[in-house]
Write a protein that holds these residues in place. Structure first.
Motif, PDB file in Angstrom:
ATOM      1  N   MET A   4       0.777  -1.180  -0.088  1.00  0.00           N
ATOM      2  CA  MET A   4      -0.226   0.016  -0.051  1.00  0.00           C
ATOM      3  C   MET A   4       0.827   1.158  -0.146  1.00  0.00           C
ATOM      4  SD  MET A   4      -2.823  -1.473   2.947  1.00  0.00           S
ATOM      5  CE  MET A   4      -3.460   0.208   3.006  1.00  0.00           C
ATOM      6  N   VAL A   5       1.539   1.288   0.758  1.00  0.00           N
ATOM      7  CA  VAL A   5       2.890   2.409   0.984  1.00  0.00           C
ATOM      8  C   VAL A   5       3.385   2.726  -0.408  1.00  0.00           C
ATOM      9  CG1 VAL A   5       5.066   3.150   1.892  1.00  0.00           C
ATOM     10  CG2 VAL A   5       3.310   2.213   3.295  1.00  0.00           C
ATOM     11  N   ASP A   6       3.981   1.578  -1.058  1.00  0.00           N
ATOM     12  CA  ASP A   6       4.605   1.757  -2.503  1.00  0.00           C
ATOM     13  C   ASP A   6       3.592   2.465  -3.430  1.00  0.00           C
ATOM     14  OD1 ASP A   6       7.057   1.177  -3.682  1.00  0.00           O
ATOM     15  OD2 ASP A   6       5.766   0.084  -4.946  1.00  0.00           O
ATOM     16  N   GLU A   7       2.212   1.734  -3.382  1.00  0.00           N
ATOM     17  CA  GLU A   7       1.358   2.250  -4.532  1.00  0.00           C
ATOM     18  C   GLU A   7       0.986   3.846  -4.079  1.00  0.00           C
ATOM     19  OE1 GLU A   7      -1.121   2.342  -7.442  1.00  0.00           O
ATOM     20  OE2 GLU A   7       0.236   0.811  -6.872  1.00  0.00           O
ATOM     21  N   ILE A  26       3.805  10.128  -6.007  1.00  0.00           N
ATOM     22  CA  ILE A  26       4.428  11.147  -5.680  1.00  0.00           C
ATOM     23  C   ILE A  26       5.923  11.406  -6.631  1.00  0.00           C
ATOM     24  CG2 ILE A  26       6.308  12.022  -3.800  1.00  0.00           C
ATOM     25  CD1 ILE A  26       4.645  10.229  -1.840  1.00  0.00           C
ATOM     26  N   ASP A  27       5.811  12.285  -7.569  1.00  0.00           N
ATOM     27  CA  ASP A  27       6.629  12.295  -8.594  1.00  0.00           C
ATOM     28  C   ASP A  27       7.545  13.626  -8.180  1.00  0.00           C
ATOM     29  OD1 ASP A  27       4.730  13.955  -9.217  1.00  0.00           O
ATOM     30  OD2 ASP A  27       5.617  14.657 -11.053  1.00  0.00           O
ATOM     31  N   THR A  86       4.301  14.799  -1.526  1.00  0.00           N
ATOM     32  CA  THR A  86       4.331  13.867  -0.432  1.00  0.00           C
ATOM     33  C   THR A  86       2.966  14.337   0.528  1.00  0.00           C
ATOM     34  OG1 THR A  86       6.414  13.194  -0.242  1.00  0.00           O
ATOM     35  CG2 THR A  86       5.479  12.748   1.628  1.00  0.00           C
ATOM     36  N   ARG A  87       3.021  15.625   0.934  1.00  0.00           N
ATOM     37  CA  ARG A  87       1.964  16.239   1.696  1.00  0.00           C
ATOM     38  C   ARG A  87       0.673  15.898   1.141  1.00  0.00           C
ATOM     39  NH1 ARG A  87      -0.631  21.351   1.470  1.00  0.00           N
ATOM     40  NH2 ARG A  87      -1.867  21.890   3.337  1.00  0.00           N
ATOM     41  N   ALA A  88       0.490  16.199  -0.269  1.00  0.00           N
ATOM     42  CA  ALA A  88      -0.630  15.870  -0.986  1.00  0.00           C
ATOM     43  C   ALA A  88      -1.297  14.490  -1.036  1.00  0.00           C
ATOM     44  CB  ALA A  88      -0.537  16.598  -2.305  1.00  0.00           C
ATOM     45  N   ALA A 147      12.080   4.443  -6.836  1.00  0.00           N
ATOM     46  CA  ALA A 147      12.052   5.283  -7.722  1.00  0.00           C
ATOM     47  C   ALA A 147      12.017   7.014  -7.398  1.00  0.00           C
ATOM     48  CB  ALA A 147      10.908   5.410  -8.871  1.00  0.00           C
ATOM     49  N   VAL A 148      11.140   7.103  -6.299  1.00  0.00           N
ATOM     50  CA  VAL A 148      11.062   8.346  -5.423  1.00  0.00           C
ATOM     51  C   VAL A 148      12.473   8.982  -4.760  1.00  0.00           C
ATOM     52  CG1 VAL A 148       9.893   9.707  -3.706  1.00  0.00           C
ATOM     53  CG2 VAL A 148       8.806   8.485  -5.433  1.00  0.00           C
ATOM     54  N   ASN A 149      13.128   7.851  -3.975  1.00  0.00           N
ATOM     55  CA  ASN A 149      14.155   7.973  -3.179  1.00  0.00           C
ATOM     56  C   ASN A 149      15.254   8.263  -4.397  1.00  0.00           C
ATOM     57  OD1 ASN A 149      12.797   7.496  -0.712  1.00  0.00           O
ATOM     58  ND2 ASN A 149      13.144   5.383  -0.854  1.00  0.00           N
TER      59      ASN A 149
END
Length: 228
Positions: free
Chosen positions: A70-73, A78-79, A97-99, A123-125
């Motif tokens: 779920m977290v990964d989804e 978050i781009d 991330t906030r949105a 990918a985000v990291n």
């Protein structure tokens, strides 16, 4: 045991309701969006998909795996802006991330702790690290800068969502809460033992959540920029 990221899904069974990890994760996110993480269990997800929980175990072995998925989804939402200015890129990551957390409030409960290592999170990291190393070429310096920024973002998000939850739990929004407790606070402050709090109450600006977040984010990024 193989990681959920590498374990293949079971072969489909045409006689039963079609299942996939993607469908399981989507159903779990829908439950969490409406009822929080307490509303998520393999039994409840199975019921939402018209499938017994034992069938789900072929796709997801534990609730912890389900939460990881779920977290990964959510990380797929978050781009990180591809900008040559590291501050613009990281500011964009923080805003997104906030949105995402405001769309999925339960996400705030799972921020922090061990790193998320699903494909979307990686990918985000990677993108945030790529931005950070343009300012901090030493990889440990980049990591420390990002850890500082994440600590602010995670804390600010949790504070904002905590206020939203308190409003729902009590039926009092921030203004009504202040009106209810204001007389008590003014009586306490009248003794002069809390001059700075009194000044804050009397003269401080009550910013909206977006302004609070943006202001704090700017302070952190400015501080990082000023490092040698």
């Amino acid at each position: 045991m193989e990681s959920v990221w590498e374990r293949p899904e079971p072969a489909g069974r045409t006689a039963l309701t079609p299942l996939s990890r993607a469908a399981i994760v989507a159903a779990a996110i829908a439950l969490a969006d409406s009822g929080g993480l307490d509303a998520v269990s393999l039994r409840k997800v199975g019921a939402a998909l018209d499938a017994g929980p034992m069938r789900l175990y072929g796709y997801v072995a534990t609730k912890e795996e389900l939460l990881d998925l779920m977290v990964d989804e959510v990380h797929s939402e978050i781009d990180v802006p591809a900008d040559t200015d590291w501050r613009i890129a990281l500011h964009g990551w923080a805003d997104r991330t906030r949105a995402a957390a405001l769309r999925h409030e339960w996400f705030a409960d799972l921020l922090g702790g061990r790193p998320a290592i699903g494909p979307h999170a990686l990918a985000v990291n990677e993108a945030t690290l790529a931005a950070a190393v343009t300012r901090f070429p030493a990889i440990d310096d980049a990591r420390r800068a990002l850890s500082t920024l994440r600590a602010y973002v995670n804390g600010a998000i949790r504070t904002e969502i905590g206020e939203l939850r308190a409003t729902r739990a009590t039926g009092l929004d921030k203004l009504r809460w202040q009106t209810t407790h204001g007389p008590y606070l003014m009586r306490v402050l009248a003794d002069g033992r809390h001059p700075h709090i009194e000044r804050l109450v009397s003269d401080g600006t009550d910013d909206d959540p977006a302004t609070v977040f943006a202001t704090g984010l700017g302070i952190v990024l400015t501080g990082l920029a000023a490092l040698p």
